[in-house]
Design a protein around this motif. Structure first.
Motif, PDB file in Angstrom:
ATOM      1  N   TYR A  56      17.687  21.170 -51.324  1.00  0.00           N
ATOM      2  CA  TYR A  56      19.136  21.058 -51.158  1.00  0.00           C
ATOM      3  C   TYR A  56      19.602  19.711 -51.716  1.00  0.00           C
ATOM      4  N   PRO A  57      20.848  19.652 -52.177  1.00  0.00           N
ATOM      5  CA  PRO A  57      21.372  18.418 -52.756  1.00  0.00           C
ATOM      6  C   PRO A  57      21.895  17.455 -51.698  1.00  0.00           C
ATOM      7  N   VAL A  58      21.852  16.181 -52.025  1.00  0.00           N
ATOM      8  CA  VAL A  58      22.415  15.126 -51.176  1.00  0.00           C
ATOM      9  C   VAL A  58      23.446  14.370 -52.004  1.00  0.00           C
ATOM     10  N   LEU A  59      24.651  14.240 -51.478  1.00  0.00           N
ATOM     11  CA  LEU A  59      25.728  13.562 -52.188  1.00  0.00           C
ATOM     12  C   LEU A  59      25.626  12.054 -52.042  1.00  0.00           C
ATOM     13  N   GLU A  60      25.989  11.339 -53.121  1.00  0.00           N
ATOM     14  CA  GLU A  60      26.015   9.880 -53.113  1.00  0.00           C
ATOM     15  C   GLU A  60      27.242   9.406 -53.881  1.00  0.00           C
ATOM     16  N   GLY A  61      27.675   8.193 -53.614  1.00  0.00           N
ATOM     17  CA  GLY A  61      28.719   7.573 -54.420  1.00  0.00           C
ATOM     18  C   GLY A  61      30.138   7.814 -53.970  1.00  0.00           C
ATOM     19  N   MET A  62      30.360   8.495 -52.831  1.00  0.00           N
ATOM     20  CA  MET A  62      31.718   8.695 -52.341  1.00  0.00           C
ATOM     21  C   MET A  62      32.219   7.418 -51.676  1.00  0.00           C
ATOM     22  N   SER A  63      33.504   7.127 -51.872  1.00  0.00           N
ATOM     23  CA  SER A  63      34.074   5.922 -51.273  1.00  0.00           C
ATOM     24  C   SER A  63      34.160   6.030 -49.756  1.00  0.00           C
ATOM     25  N   ASP A  64      34.407   7.241 -49.255  1.00  0.00           N
ATOM     26  CA  ASP A  64      34.460   7.467 -47.814  1.00  0.00           C
ATOM     27  C   ASP A  64      33.062   7.881 -47.354  1.00  0.00           C
ATOM     28  N   THR A  65      32.271   6.934 -46.913  1.00  0.00           N
ATOM     29  CA  THR A  65      30.886   7.213 -46.534  1.00  0.00           C
ATOM     30  C   THR A  65      30.800   8.093 -45.283  1.00  0.00           C
ATOM     31  N   LEU A  71      29.743  15.798 -45.145  1.00  0.00           N
ATOM     32  CA  LEU A  71      29.488  16.810 -46.165  1.00  0.00           C
ATOM     33  C   LEU A  71      27.987  17.035 -46.341  1.00  0.00           C
ATOM     34  N   ASN A  72      27.215  15.955 -46.325  1.00  0.00           N
ATOM     35  CA  ASN A  72      25.762  16.097 -46.438  1.00  0.00           C
ATOM     36  C   ASN A  72      25.180  16.827 -45.231  1.00  0.00           C
ATOM     37  N   ARG A  73      25.781  16.614 -44.069  1.00  0.00           N
ATOM     38  CA  ARG A  73      25.329  17.336 -42.874  1.00  0.00           C
ATOM     39  C   ARG A  73      25.560  18.831 -43.033  1.00  0.00           C
ATOM     40  N   VAL A  74      26.731  19.195 -43.586  1.00  0.00           N
ATOM     41  CA  VAL A  74      27.048  20.614 -43.803  1.00  0.00           C
ATOM     42  C   VAL A  74      26.059  21.235 -44.785  1.00  0.00           C
ATOM     43  N   ILE A  75      25.792  20.529 -45.898  1.00  0.00           N
ATOM     44  CA  ILE A  75      24.865  21.044 -46.917  1.00  0.00           C
ATOM     45  C   ILE A  75      23.483  21.260 -46.318  1.00  0.00           C
ATOM     46  N   GLU A  76      22.974  20.235 -45.622  1.00  0.00           N
ATOM     47  CA  GLU A  76      21.629  20.321 -45.045  1.00  0.00           C
ATOM     48  C   GLU A  76      21.547  21.427 -43.998  1.00  0.00           C
ATOM     49  N   GLU A  77      22.578  21.533 -43.182  1.00  0.00           N
ATOM     50  CA  GLU A  77      22.591  22.544 -42.126  1.00  0.00           C
ATOM     51  C   GLU A  77      22.591  23.950 -42.710  1.00  0.00           C
ATOM     52  N   LYS A  78      23.388  24.169 -43.757  1.00  0.00           N
ATOM     53  CA  LYS A  78      23.443  25.487 -44.387  1.00  0.00           C
ATOM     54  C   LYS A  78      22.102  25.842 -45.029  1.00  0.00           C
ATOM     55  N   ALA A  79      21.494  24.878 -45.707  1.00  0.00           N
ATOM     56  CA  ALA A  79      20.221  25.147 -46.393  1.00  0.00           C
ATOM     57  C   ALA A  79      19.103  25.392 -45.383  1.00  0.00           C
ATOM     58  N   LYS A  80      18.970  24.525 -44.394  1.00  0.00           N
ATOM     59  CA  LYS A  80      17.888  24.666 -43.419  1.00  0.00           C
ATOM     60  C   LYS A  80      18.113  25.835 -42.465  1.00  0.00           C
ATOM     61  N   GLY A  81      19.358  26.332 -42.435  1.00  0.00           N
ATOM     62  CA  GLY A  81      19.656  27.466 -41.570  1.00  0.00           C
ATOM     63  C   GLY A  81      18.923  28.735 -41.967  1.00  0.00           C
ATOM     64  N   PHE A  82      18.393  28.781 -43.194  1.00  0.00           N
ATOM     65  CA  PHE A  82      17.634  29.953 -43.617  1.00  0.00           C
ATOM     66  C   PHE A  82      16.258  30.009 -42.946  1.00  0.00           C
ATOM     67  N   TRP A  83      15.791  28.876 -42.430  1.00  0.00           N
ATOM     68  CA  TRP A  83      14.479  28.861 -41.777  1.00  0.00           C
ATOM     69  C   TRP A  83      14.658  29.238 -40.316  1.00  0.00           C
ATOM     70  N   ARG A  84      14.433  30.503 -40.011  1.00  0.00           N
ATOM     71  CA  ARG A  84      14.621  31.022 -38.652  1.00  0.00           C
ATOM     72  C   ARG A  84      13.295  31.340 -37.966  1.00  0.00           C
ATOM     73  N   PHE A  85      12.189  31.114 -38.666  1.00  0.00           N
ATOM     74  CA  PHE A  85      10.871  31.471 -38.143  1.00  0.00           C
ATOM     75  C   PHE A  85      10.305  30.343 -37.280  1.00  0.00           C
ATOM     76  N   ARG A  86       9.690  30.717 -36.176  1.00  0.00           N
ATOM     77  CA  ARG A  86       9.019  29.740 -35.314  1.00  0.00           C
ATOM     78  C   ARG A  86       7.538  30.109 -35.252  1.00  0.00           C
ATOM     79  N   PRO A  87       6.655  29.287 -35.829  1.00  0.00           N
ATOM     80  CA  PRO A  87       5.223  29.608 -35.854  1.00  0.00           C
ATOM     81  C   PRO A  87       4.657  29.831 -34.458  1.00  0.00           C
ATOM     82  N   ASP A  88       3.764  30.799 -34.362  1.00  0.00           N
ATOM     83  CA  ASP A  88       3.079  31.092 -33.112  1.00  0.00           C
ATOM     84  C   ASP A  88       1.665  30.522 -33.194  1.00  0.00           C
ATOM     85  N   PRO A  89       1.356  29.500 -32.410  1.00  0.00           N
ATOM     86  CA  PRO A  89       0.018  28.885 -32.485  1.00  0.00           C
ATOM     87  C   PRO A  89      -1.106  29.867 -32.162  1.00  0.00           C
TER      88      PRO A  89
END
Length: 235
Positions: A56-65, A71-89
């Protein structure tokens, strides 16, 4: 990593990397992209499981950090949201292969996150999911299809009618003869029109892929809220 004289060359997390023999990173390609307004994006890779990865991409260089972090939180959350599996030991050999590729583009005030997932459970074939997320880079608002129209209910009725008309031209390809307004969830903004699409198996067999239906803006302009935040964000 392969040796090249005094150096090591190879890939780390999918990025070309050069290191010295002590393991110090000398150069790493992070797929830097220059977006509108001087904003940059770099690609990172997350491995939730040894056989799966999510980029997933991470944004840089915006004046409003602060907004940049949101925005980076939204991107990361959407991308990682596809991982719904929980390994069974207790069953370490039961797992899927999940691969997620993400990109981001900015047009005027609208950020478009494009996410494509491939998931394979070792059956006859894997499955795909295509997700498009639209976010206002001025205030962080995530838009839905309804935000594009003056009357969402009327727009959904018109759009579902157009999709059903297109389906009627290929009778027998789909599970049903028509779609209902509430089934319209996935969409992609094209330059001159709106692309409505559906998940695999949602309205047609796997062989049909993700059915797509293109509707020019000119055919629905009376329904679009041209003074609304969504439309004005990219026009």
């Amino acid at each position: 990593m392969l040796t090249d004289g005094p150096l090591l060359r190879g890939t780390i997390n999918g990025h070309l990397t050069v290191a010295d023999r002590a393991g110090n990173i000398l150069m790493k390609d992070q797929d830097l992209s220059l977006l509108e307004g001087g904003v940059r994006s770099r690609t990172v890779t997350w491995y939730p499981h040894e056989h799966s990865f999510i980029t997933y991409p991470v944004l840089e260089g915006m004046s409003d950090t602060g907004l940049q972090d949101e925005l980076n939180r939204v991107i990361e959350e959407k991308a990682k949201g596809f991982w719904r599996f929980r390994p069974d030991p207790e069953d370490p050999y039961f797992f899927p292969i999940v691969e997620v590729y993400s990109t981001v583009q900015i047009k005027k005030d609208l950020m478009h996150i494009d996410l494509l997932e491939y998931e394979y459970w070792f059956g006859a074939h894997g499955g795909h999911t295509w997700d498009n997320v639209y976010v206002n880079i001025r205030n962080g608002k995530v838009y839905t299809l309804d935000d594009l129209f003056k009357s969402p209910a009327e727009a959904r009725k018109r759009l579902s009618g157009k999709v059903s008309e297109a389906m009627a031209e290929e009778r027998g390809k789909y599970f049903e003869d028509e779609v209902q307004p509430e089934q319209l969830q996935r969409f992609h903004l094209e330059d001159e029109g709106l692309l409505i699409y559906f998940d695999e198996y949602e309205i047609a067999p796997y062989a049909a892929g993700m059915p797509e239906f293109y509707i020019p803006y000119s055919e629905i302009m009376d329904l679009i809220d041209t003074e609304g935040d969504f439309w004005r964000a990219f026009n």
